[in-house]
Design an enzyme around this catalytic site. Structure first.
Site, PDB file in Angstrom:
ATOM      1  CG  ASP A  43      85.001  34.110 -40.249  1.00  0.00           C
ATOM      2  OD1 ASP A  43      85.148  32.921 -39.901  1.00  0.00           O
ATOM      3  OD2 ASP A  43      83.902  34.699 -40.180  1.00  0.00           O
TER       4      ASP A  43
ATOM      5  CB  ALA B 164      84.647  42.656 -42.048  1.00  0.00           C
TER       6      ALA B 164
ATOM      7  CB  CYS C 167      80.717  28.457 -39.323  1.00  0.00           C
ATOM      8  SG  CYS C 167      79.802  29.254 -40.634  1.00  0.00           S
TER       9      CYS C 167
ATOM     10  N   PRO D 211      78.912  40.495 -40.575  1.00  0.00           N
ATOM     11  CG  PRO D 211      77.293  39.797 -39.018  1.00  0.00           C
ATOM     12  CD  PRO D 211      78.311  39.268 -40.001  1.00  0.00           C
ATOM     13  N   GLY D 212      80.311  42.031 -38.685  1.00  0.00           N
ATOM     14  CA  GLY D 212      81.200  42.891 -37.900  1.00  0.00           C
ATOM     15  C   GLY D 212      81.468  42.469 -36.460  1.00  0.00           C
TER      16      GLY D 212
END
Lengths: 303, 169
Positions: A178, A112, A231, A114-115
């Protein structure tokens, strides 16, 4: 071109328009900010941007994201400190939008920090439901907590487990995976974010990514969904990982929303072949979005 | 497993948010409040929250509502921002320039306000900014004194931006 690293030049045959792709990498990244509904109404937010002389427009496919010009450093304003918005690149907002968790559902953001995506998930859930933000790294959790507090997200619990070993005692309706990646999609000429690594690193990262995806698929409830994203452009971290998961269990790859501009996932690369259904995943290129390169696969576990 | 706040802690929450700031009880009812001793945390209740809390170990949950300061509890900037629209009393309105001064210097002297001594909600042109401590004039300071409770670390970007904008920079 000498200033495009060889790790990225190897995708010459993958991009639909290599010249446009190269040109995009030479442009500075535009500033995108995501409106935060927990702190301010959309009307007030837009009024304030306009009265501050900031030019803005909404981007297709990510309804709360604003592409802005004239904002003096997105982290240096009253609006930022009051939590009215979060600086977040267009493509990095797509995984939560595609996952689309319902209010009241149980959701895990496996990697998660930096949120930004966690806070976006919370907003999509209207602050209702169990939302767990997990990260292994303590200092990254500190940054994660600071962002979530600034943004006033009311329903987030933070855990610190190694993602691959996440406990299976509680299951979720949706999991966002992610995953850590080589970050090639963040490369821009003259930008400092992307760090070039060797082939061994790529292999190690891909192994971790598969372990994380398999764990996500294990702790999602039957009928639930997992969004796998990176990414990076590397097929070894994208289609190859999803294909490996498909070979281990029965899964359904869901089509992505029609209003997103990307290229379908590929089915072969350097001697490797993958099932046709990988074309339901999507690659996002900077010359299409003027944002980071990204990859998304939306996976449903049969009920 | 996290435990619910005890009656004394819940009373402290009520005393500050309902009684001092006039925030209606219903605005606080949606929070599941629990204590870690020095902080009272609020988390919005959810259908499977109990099961999740029993099954997993959490580092932090929700938002800090009150922090212990010695024998007393103090409201947090985070919570005041979230429930800011409900604040009716002990609200101190500052100009943008006064807010920048208190951020940079940590205090604002010469403040005269129609508020009770103690913690106040600092507001500016964009609504509630956070928490301040207001002291009435006395023999040590013959003008009212407003002391910032905003975290310098959390507001560092705004502080450096305000410093850069000072005349002569």
């Amino acid at each position: 071109m000498p200033d495009i690293p060889p790790q990225i030049s190897r995708y010459r045959d993958l991009a639909d328009d290599w010249d446009a792709f190269e040109a995009a990498l030479r442009n500075p990244l535009p500033t995108d900010i995501r409106w935060n509904p927990f702190k301010v109404t959309r009307e007030r937010f837009e009024e304030r941007l306009t009265s501050d002389g900031v030019r803005w427009r909404l981007l297709e496919g990510s309804p709360d994201l604003y592409r802005v010009e004239g904002l003096p450093g997105p982290g240096l304003t009253w609006g930022y400190h009051l939590g009215w918005y979060h600086p977040q690149g267009y493509t990095s907002t797509l995984p939560p939008v595609i996952l689309a968790p319902e209010p009241g559902s149980d959701v895990l953001d496996l990697c998660a920090a930096p949120g930004g995506k966690t806070a976006q998930l919370s907003a999509l859930m209207l602050g209702h439901g169990v939302l767990v933000a997990n990260d292994i790294n303590h200092s990254r959790i500190t940054a994660l907590a600071a962002n979530l507090e600034r943004l006033g997200t009311p329903n987030v619990l933070i855990s610190q487990y190694r993602g691959e070993n996440y406990p299976e005692r509680f299951t979720f309706d949706h999991v966002l995976a992610d995953v850590p990646c080589t970050g090639e999609g963040t490369f821009r000429v003259g930008g400092g974010r992307y760090r070039q690594e060797g082939t061994k690193h790529l292999q190690a990262v891909a192994r971790t990514q598969l372990a994380l995806l398999l764990k996500a698929l294990k702790i999602v409830r039957p009928g639930g969904t997992v969004l796998y994203s990176t990414c990076t452009y590397a097929p070894e971290e994208n289609e190859a990982v999803v294909a490996a998961a498909l070979s281990k269990m029965e899964l359904e790859l869901l089509p992505l929303p029609d209003d997103l501009t990307g290229q379908p996932g590929i089915t072969s690369w350097e001697g490797m072949d993958w099932p046709d259904e990988l074309t339901r995943t999507m690659r996002f290129w900077p010359h299409h979005t003027d944002s980071w390169g990204f990859y998304c696969a939306h996976i449903r576990k049969p009920g | 497993m996290l435990t619910s706040a005890n009656p004394a802690e819940k009373r402290a929450l009520q005393a500050i948010y309902e009684e001092r700031f006039g925030i209606p009880a219903r605005a606080m009812e949606e929070w599941f409040v629990y204590s870690t001793g020095s902080v009272l945390w609020g988390l919005r209740d959810a259908p499977h929250l109990d099961e999740a809390l029993a099954a997993l170990r959490f580092e932090r949950t929700g938002l800090p509502l009150l922090r212990r300061a010695g024998r007393f509890w103090k409201p947090t900037t985070v919570a005041l921002q979230v429930v800011g629209k409900f604040v009716l009393r002990n609200m101190l309105e500052l100009s943008r320039q006064e807010l920048e001064t208190i951020l940079i210097e940590g205090e604002l002297r010469g403040t005269r306000a129609d508020v009770e001594q103690g913690y106040v909600a600092l507001t500016g042109p964009d609504g509630v900014v956070g928490c301040g401590l207001y002291l009435d004039p006395d023999e040590d300071h013959n003008e009212g004194l407003l002391i910032s409770q905003l975290s310098k670390a959390r507001w560092s970007g705004m502080i450096s931006s305000a410093v850069q904008a000072l005349p002569g920079r």
